[in-house]
Write a protein that holds these residues in place. Structure first.
Motif, short mmCIF file in Angstrom:
data_model
loop_
_atom_site.label_atom_id
_atom_site.label_comp_id
_atom_site.label_asym_id
_atom_site.label_seq_id
_atom_site.Cartn_x
_atom_site.Cartn_y
_atom_site.Cartn_z
N GLY A 210 -3.35 -22.85 17.48
CA GLY A 210 -4.51 -22.01 17.18
C GLY A 210 -4.17 -20.53 17.35
O GLY A 210 -4.61 -19.68 16.58
N ALA A 212 -0.65 -18.41 17.67
CA ALA A 212 0.79 -18.59 17.58
C ALA A 212 1.49 -17.45 18.30
O ALA A 212 1.06 -16.30 18.24
CB ALA A 212 1.19 -18.61 16.11
N PHE A 214 4.04 -14.74 18.62
CA PHE A 214 4.75 -13.90 17.68
C PHE A 214 6.04 -13.42 18.33
O PHE A 214 7.10 -13.38 17.75
CB PHE A 214 3.81 -12.76 17.31
CG PHE A 214 4.41 -11.65 16.55
CD1 PHE A 214 4.76 -11.82 15.22
CD2 PHE A 214 4.62 -10.42 17.16
CE1 PHE A 214 5.32 -10.78 14.51
CE2 PHE A 214 5.17 -9.38 16.45
CZ PHE A 214 5.53 -9.56 15.13
N LYS A 215 5.94 -13.08 19.62
CA LYS A 215 7.15 -12.77 20.38
C LYS A 215 6.88 -12.91 21.88
O LYS A 215 5.72 -12.94 22.31
CB LYS A 215 7.68 -11.37 20.08
CG LYS A 215 6.72 -10.26 20.45
CD LYS A 215 7.35 -8.91 20.17
CE LYS A 215 6.38 -7.79 20.47
NZ LYS A 215 6.91 -6.70 21.20
N ALA B 114 -6.71 -17.06 22.95
CA ALA B 114 -5.71 -16.28 23.68
C ALA B 114 -6.36 -15.93 25.01
O ALA B 114 -7.27 -15.11 25.06
CB ALA B 114 -5.35 -15.03 22.90
N ARG B 128 -3.97 -8.55 17.29
CA ARG B 128 -2.95 -9.25 18.08
C ARG B 128 -3.28 -9.03 19.55
O ARG B 128 -3.85 -8.01 19.90
CB ARG B 128 -1.57 -8.65 17.81
CG ARG B 128 -0.89 -9.29 16.64
CD ARG B 128 0.55 -8.87 16.55
NE ARG B 128 1.09 -9.42 15.32
CZ ARG B 128 2.09 -8.90 14.65
NH1 ARG B 128 2.67 -7.78 15.08
NH2 ARG B 128 2.53 -9.47 13.55
N ARG B 131 -0.58 -11.51 26.29
CA ARG B 131 -1.04 -12.23 27.48
C ARG B 131 0.12 -12.60 28.38
O ARG B 131 1.16 -13.08 27.93
CB ARG B 131 -1.86 -13.47 27.08
CG ARG B 131 -1.17 -14.42 26.12
CD ARG B 131 -2.09 -15.58 25.76
NE ARG B 131 -2.55 -16.28 26.93
CZ ARG B 131 -2.01 -17.42 27.39
NH1 ARG B 131 -1.01 -18.00 26.75
NH2 ARG B 131 -2.47 -17.98 28.48
N THR B 141 3.09 -12.12 22.86
CA THR B 141 2.24 -11.46 21.86
C THR B 141 1.81 -12.55 20.89
O THR B 141 2.66 -13.26 20.34
CB THR B 141 3.01 -10.35 21.14
OG1 THR B 141 3.50 -9.44 22.11
CG2 THR B 141 2.10 -9.60 20.17
N VAL B 142 0.50 -12.71 20.72
CA VAL B 142 0.01 -13.83 19.91
C VAL B 142 -0.89 -13.33 18.78
O VAL B 142 -1.46 -12.24 18.85
CB VAL B 142 -0.76 -14.88 20.75
CG1 VAL B 142 0.14 -15.50 21.81
CG2 VAL B 142 -2.01 -14.28 21.40
N GLU B 143 -0.99 -14.15 17.75
CA GLU B 143 -1.90 -13.86 16.64
C GLU B 143 -2.48 -15.17 16.15
O GLU B 143 -1.94 -16.24 16.42
CB GLU B 143 -1.16 -13.12 15.53
CG GLU B 143 0.04 -13.87 15.00
CD GLU B 143 0.92 -13.02 14.08
OE1 GLU B 143 0.72 -11.80 14.01
OE2 GLU B 143 1.80 -13.61 13.44
N ALA B 144 -3.59 -15.08 15.45
CA ALA B 144 -4.27 -16.29 14.97
C ALA B 144 -4.33 -16.27 13.46
O ALA B 144 -4.38 -15.20 12.86
CB ALA B 144 -5.69 -16.34 15.55
#
Ligand SMILES: Cc1cc2nc3c(=O)[nH]c(=O)nc-3n(C[C@H](O)[C@H](O)[C@H](O)COP(=O)(O)OP(=O)(O)OC[C@H]3O[C@@H](n4cnc5c(N)ncnc54)[C@H](O)[C@@H]3O)c2cc1C
Ligand SMILES: Nc1ncnc2c1ncn2[C@@H]1O[C@H](COP(=O)(O)O)[C@@H](O)[C@H]1O
Lengths: 249, 326
Positions: A210, A212, A214-215, B114, B128, B131, B141-144
């Motif tokens: 849900g 993802a 990225f880094k 997140a 972005r 967390r 670093t996360v994105e949906a």
């Protein structure tokens, strides 16, 4: 009672975590694993419910084949059966929740127990997401749990040390924290039983995350600290530093 | 999907909480980057003009169904308003309440969450979040793929003050009290007005170096409380003292306790084990008081005093009192 406990194999809390070559997950070199700390409270709660009401405790986990070690530890503590849904990848809570809910729907369940948060992914979300997918009540961060007449009374640790009391019908999801109980250790009989219990493995076929990654980066280093002095005479220098240098008081 | 950001603003005793306003500030900043506006969502009867804190609109969901907290009830309202506003991001603070219902709300919306983010930004027109994971040993670093659902760590984001107005717009709640799966029945314990260690701006923590409060350590813990009181701080503890039963487990700071990021963290008689550091190394300024100059806590402390807590803690309280009143 049919009790299900979802447990996670996680790096031990003293593990050194460094981003790996893919820049998204950690480098597993030198990392040891254990049952994620709070899941031990969920296991204990499950076994205690079985001892009081009869029934059986079934462990469900998503992880690599190596996680059979943690599943056997749970059986050695007193759980009856375990299912491992195999995946070598890291998944977010939403992906895991869908896999776990799919498996739980196949199994009889009166109560489904979780740790309130994993020690590694720390999303504190998986239990509530599974509850939503099952369409059942959820209470998170439980410090007291009692079951009677198809209902559970649960105390949840909220802000300011408040304990909120809930009465929910079963089946339900409860996520467990420290204070609920004292997890037992495995005894010799349990360890022998665990050796003999088969742990079936089926592929998890986890859906996409849900959120993802990225880094993944190491945290920025803290600047080298300094000792302002020794003993009570140093408090003046400390107060001055907090006022004038750090400007926090 | 719009470019708007929906922010659940937590209220307590009829007023927005500090953490709630911080989330709204973060939402307004993100909405600005996305080219949209921040929409505040209040559940219950509390109302304030959140236009002063960055909201372009204030939605209020009230009525019998939400007179007490309900995880699934709050989740349903937030997911319905997320759909109604078509928000690109849905935010709440990562307080015990936000952590509880936002996961359920995100699942209702078929989205991930997140959790406990410390940074938010728009990149390439998409939100972005950053967390901490592994107790702060790494940052993700996360994105949906669709809307980004996130909870925000208290004390990390800034409240904003603006001169807008955003009069309350009532929104309908699509269910009644009988439809709720779990509702708070009563509050069975708790200390009114006691600061929560995870939300406090200043934390004073004690470790095994303070000794048993039922024995020779009695005076040390009283001194620690006085220091906390002087600073307006919450009290925290190491796991060693929580496991010994010297302090309640709600005070435990660390990887298997609370993660704190106050502006000032004062560690007294705490060695600085990796699991403890994991929970507090996000603090802005760290002070350590320990008799052992080689204690690992001094590696992360901005300012350290090598000395006995028996002497240093009361002297520090006295010096602070003088500095604050002077
Ligand atoms: C799975 C796992 C999870 C854990 N999670 C956590 C967690 O979340 N949080 C946590 O805190 N720990 C956690 N721990 C425990 C951690 O490893 C340490 O054992 C614990 O933090 C030590 O607590 P302490 O610093 O109070 O005690 P100690 O390590 O005993 O340190 C006491 C310190 O006080 C100093 N001291 C003694 N007397 C005085 C005096 N008179 N004046 C000044 N200084 C004095 C000593 O020099 C020493 O540095 C965890 C451990 C495990 C295995
Ligand atoms: N891979 C997994 N397999 C089974 N249960 C899990 C898994 N990951 C998390 N959980 C459960 O969900 C809880 C909360 O995890 P999290 O949402 O990651 O903080 C954990 O304490 C476990 O009980």
């Amino acid at each position: 009672m049919d009790i299900i406990v979802c447990i996670r194999r996680a790096p031990t809390t003293d593990a050194r975590i460094k981003p790996g070559a893919d820049g998204k997950t950690y480098d597993p070199a030198g990392v040891n694993y254990d049952i994620s700390e709070y899941d031990k409270f969920a296991i204990e709660a499950g076994i205690a419910l079985k001892e009081k009401h009869g029934g059986q405790v079934t462990i469900v986990s998503v992880g690599p084949s190596a996680a059979t070690k943690e599943l056997r530890t749970a059986i050695a503590m007193g759980c009856d059966a375990a299912h491992l849904l195999t995946s070598d990848a890291q998944h977010d809570a939403w992906s895991l929740a869908q896999v776990l809910a799919g498996k739980i729907k196949e199994l009889p369940h009166d109560i489904v127990l979780f740790g309130w948060s994993s020690v590694d992914n720390q999303s504190a979300s998986t239990g509530q997401m599974v509850a939503e997918l099952l369409g059942v009540p959820s209470v998170s961060v439980a410090v007291a749990l009692d079951v009677a007449d198809g209902k559970a009374t649960v105390d949840r640790l909220a802000a300011h040390g408040n304990r909120e009391r809930y009465e929910i019908s079963l089946p339900a999801v409860v996520t467990c924290t420290k204070g609920l109980n004292k997890p037992r250790s495995a005894n010799m009989k349990g360890i022998m039983a665990a050796k003999k219990t088969a742990v079936p493995e089926t592929p998890a076929n986890a859906p996409a995350d849900g959120v993802a990654v990225f880094k993944m980066d190491p945290p920025p280093p803290r600047p080298e600290g300094k000792i302002v002095g020794k003993g009570a005479e140093a408090v003046g220098a400390l107060v001055k530093a907090l006022r004038e240098e750090a400007k926090v008081i | 999907m719009s470019n708007d950001v929906l922010v659940f603003v937590e209220f307590a005793d009829g007023a927005p909480t500090k953490a709630g306003l911080q989330a709204l500030g973060a939402g307004a900043a993100l909405a600005g980057q996305l080219g949209g506006q921040a929409v505040a969502l209040v559940i219950g009867s509390g109302s304030a003009d959140l236009g002063k804190h960055g909201a372009a609109r204030t939605l209020v969901a009230g009525g019998d169904a939400v007179s007490s907290y309900s995880p699934d009830g709050f989740a349903r309202i937030v997911s319905e308003q997320a759909a109604a506003t078509g928000a690109a991001a849905v935010l709440a603070s990562a307080t015990p309440m936000g952590k509880d219902f936002m996961a359920r709300a995100a699942a209702m919306a078929k989205c991930g969450l997140a959790a406990d983010c410390t940074e938010l930004k728009a990149e390439g027109g998409k939100p972005r979040a950053v967390r901490p994971v592994y107790a702060g040993k790494a940052l993700q670093t996360v994105e949906a793929p669709g809307a980004l659902w996130a909870t925000l760590r208290p004390n990390v984001f800034a409240e904003i003050s603006s001169d807008g107005t955003a009069a309350a717009e009532n929104v309908t709640v699509s269910f009644g009290p009988g439809d709720l799966k779990a509702v708070v029945k009563e509050i069975v314990a708790g200390v009114k007005g006691k600061l929560d260690v995870a939300e406090a701006e200043i934390v004073v923590s004690g470790g095994r170096g303070l000794k048993d409060p039922a024995g020779e350590g009695k005076q040390n813990w009283e001194n620690l409380e006085k220091l906390a009181e002087t600073l307006g701080a919450a009290t925290g503890a190491s796991r060693a003292v929580v496991d010994a039963g010297w302090r309640p487990h709600g005070e435990q700071v660390g990887q298997t306790g609370k993660t704190v990021s106050p502006k000032l963290y004062v560690a007294c008689g705490i060695s600085g084990a990796i699991q403890h550091l994991a929970g507090m190394s996000g603090s802005k300024v760290i002070v350590a008081i320990n008799k052992d100059e080689n204690a690992p806590i001094f590696k992360v402390a901005d300012f350290g005093i090598v000395g006995m807590v028996e002497d240093v803690v009361p002297a520090l309280t006295a010096a602070l009192k003088e500095a604050i009143s002077g």
